[in-house]
Design a protein around this motif. Structure first.
Motif, PDB file in Angstrom:
ATOM      1  N   HIS A  72       0.837  -1.195   0.000  1.00  0.00           N
ATOM      2  CA  HIS A  72       0.000   0.000   0.000  1.00  0.00           C
ATOM      3  C   HIS A  72       0.879   1.254   0.000  1.00  0.00           C
ATOM      4  O   HIS A  72       1.967   1.262   0.579  1.00  0.00           O
ATOM      5  CB  HIS A  72      -0.922   0.023   1.213  1.00  0.00           C
ATOM      6  N   LEU A  73       0.363   2.304  -0.616  1.00  0.00           N
ATOM      7  CA  LEU A  73       1.058   3.584  -0.700  1.00  0.00           C
ATOM      8  C   LEU A  73       0.124   4.673  -0.192  1.00  0.00           C
ATOM      9  O   LEU A  73      -1.022   4.783  -0.637  1.00  0.00           O
ATOM     10  CB  LEU A  73       1.463   3.874  -2.149  1.00  0.00           C
ATOM     11  N   GLU A  83      -4.761  10.056   0.641  1.00  0.00           N
ATOM     12  CA  GLU A  83      -5.338   8.838   0.083  1.00  0.00           C
ATOM     13  C   GLU A  83      -4.370   7.671   0.252  1.00  0.00           C
ATOM     14  O   GLU A  83      -3.162   7.862   0.458  1.00  0.00           O
ATOM     15  CB  GLU A  83      -5.630   9.013  -1.410  1.00  0.00           C
ATOM     16  N   GLN A  84      -4.905   6.457   0.140  1.00  0.00           N
ATOM     17  CA  GLN A  84      -4.090   5.249   0.062  1.00  0.00           C
ATOM     18  C   GLN A  84      -4.516   4.455  -1.155  1.00  0.00           C
ATOM     19  O   GLN A  84      -5.699   4.441  -1.524  1.00  0.00           O
ATOM     20  CB  GLN A  84      -4.243   4.378   1.313  1.00  0.00           C
ATOM     21  N   THR A  85      -3.550   3.778  -1.771  1.00  0.00           N
ATOM     22  CA  THR A  85      -3.874   2.919  -2.902  1.00  0.00           C
ATOM     23  C   THR A  85      -3.015   1.663  -2.859  1.00  0.00           C
ATOM     24  O   THR A  85      -2.016   1.584  -2.134  1.00  0.00           O
ATOM     25  CB  THR A  85      -3.686   3.660  -4.241  1.00  0.00           C
ATOM     26  N   SER A 102       3.852  13.976  -0.070  1.00  0.00           N
ATOM     27  CA  SER A 102       4.620  12.883   0.520  1.00  0.00           C
ATOM     28  C   SER A 102       4.033  11.566   0.039  1.00  0.00           C
ATOM     29  O   SER A 102       2.831  11.479  -0.256  1.00  0.00           O
ATOM     30  CB  SER A 102       4.581  12.944   2.053  1.00  0.00           C
ATOM     31  N   GLU A 103       4.896  10.540  -0.065  1.00  0.00           N
ATOM     32  CA  GLU A 103       4.474   9.188  -0.436  1.00  0.00           C
ATOM     33  C   GLU A 103       5.107   8.242   0.590  1.00  0.00           C
ATOM     34  O   GLU A 103       6.329   8.109   0.648  1.00  0.00           O
ATOM     35  CB  GLU A 103       4.939   8.829  -1.845  1.00  0.00           C
ATOM     36  N   MET A 104       4.270   7.596   1.397  1.00  0.00           N
ATOM     37  CA  MET A 104       4.756   6.793   2.509  1.00  0.00           C
ATOM     38  C   MET A 104       4.193   5.377   2.454  1.00  0.00           C
ATOM     39  O   MET A 104       3.120   5.133   1.898  1.00  0.00           O
ATOM     40  CB  MET A 104       4.346   7.440   3.837  1.00  0.00           C
ATOM     41  N   SER A 134      -9.459   3.616  -9.757  1.00  0.00           N
ATOM     42  CA  SER A 134      -9.263   2.181  -9.567  1.00  0.00           C
ATOM     43  C   SER A 134      -9.706   1.449 -10.825  1.00  0.00           C
ATOM     44  O   SER A 134     -10.568   1.929 -11.577  1.00  0.00           O
ATOM     45  CB  SER A 134     -10.065   1.679  -8.357  1.00  0.00           C
ATOM     46  N   TYR A 135      -9.093   0.306 -11.062  1.00  0.00           N
ATOM     47  CA  TYR A 135      -9.431  -0.531 -12.212  1.00  0.00           C
ATOM     48  C   TYR A 135      -9.517  -1.971 -11.738  1.00  0.00           C
ATOM     49  O   TYR A 135      -9.021  -2.318 -10.657  1.00  0.00           O
ATOM     50  CB  TYR A 135      -8.388  -0.386 -13.327  1.00  0.00           C
ATOM     51  N   ASP A 136     -10.134  -2.814 -12.527  1.00  0.00           N
ATOM     52  CA  ASP A 136     -10.277  -4.230 -12.209  1.00  0.00           C
ATOM     53  C   ASP A 136      -9.135  -4.987 -12.870  1.00  0.00           C
ATOM     54  O   ASP A 136      -9.112  -5.112 -14.100  1.00  0.00           O
ATOM     55  CB  ASP A 136     -11.618  -4.743 -12.712  1.00  0.00           C
TER      56      ASP A 136
END
Length: 234
Positions: A72-73, A83-85, A102-104, A134-136
């Protein structure tokens, strides 16, 4: 022309908590002959240790796309977005006139692996913005799935301020995808997993890439089960 760049030809940076491989000049790696491919300026293949990451830092005049491959980012920026993805998600940020972000890695136990791509925008002075889509991943099966594009629209496709489309694909062994584009455009291919062959001649394994010009017809065949990214750009 199809030019192959093996995975081990990339510049490797070891920062302990961060393992990075740079496909183009970036940070401490400078090569004036490897600054970009068309409007693709940066492709960093990053692995970040648990609870580590890139603290708040500024950017300007760049379109920044993050594609998480594993883990996760967590993203925060000065536009107010937090956000998280994970795999199946895309982050697109327009740095424009200036943004701090920032990217953690939010996990205490799992690494995050992600690609970060920078593209030169088609317009300077844009208002900073952030988009998460988001994509499948199932739709990648033996198919080029558009996930970022200027010309192709949809709620599962992130928009971008440049004439390009990023596709993701998962190809079964011995399956083939044919891709056509108008003359004068470029194709960038990056293998995420497995092995593919381009136009029955050029073999690419995991993390190999190809920079393709003056080639309007491309045949992509999986020598073994494979996942890859294809970028159609100028």
């Amino acid at each position: 022309m199809i030019k192959i760049y093996p995975a081990d030809s990339r510049y490797h940076a070891n920062h302990g908590w961060l393992q990075s491989n740079f496909s183009f000049s970036f940070a401490d790696y400078y090569d004036p002959s490897n600054m970009n491919f068309g409007h693709l300026r940066v492709l960093n293949d990053d692995t970040v240790a648990p609870s580590k990451g890139f603290g708040a830092h500024p950017h300007q005049e760049m379109e920044i796309v993050s594609i998480v491959l594993k883990g996760h980012l967590a993203h925060q920026d000065s536009t107010g977005r937090s956000e998280q993805t994970t795999w199946g998600g895309i982050q697109r940020m327009t740095a424009g006139t200036g943004v701090v972000h920032s990217e953690m890695n939010p996990s205490n136990s799992e690494e995050v692996q992600f690609l970060q791509l920078w593209f030169i925008p088609d317009t300077r002075g844009l208002t900073p913005s952030y988009e998460q889509t988001s994509y499948d991943p199932a739709q990648m099966k033996n198919n080029l799935l558009p996930v970022v594009s200027k010309s192709q629209k949809g709620e599962n496709i992130a928009s971008i301020h440049q004439d390009l489309t990023i596709y993701l694909a998962e190809l079964d062994a011995n399956q083939t995808i044919d891709y056509s584009q108008p003359e004068g455009r470029k194709i960038f291919v990056f293998v995420l997993e497995g092995e593919i062959t381009l136009n029955d001649e050029h073999v690419l394994a995991k993390r190999d890439s190809a920079r393709i010009t003056d080639t309007s017809e491309l045949k992509i065949k999986a020598s073994a089960d494979a996942k890859f990214m294809l970028i159609d750009l100028v």
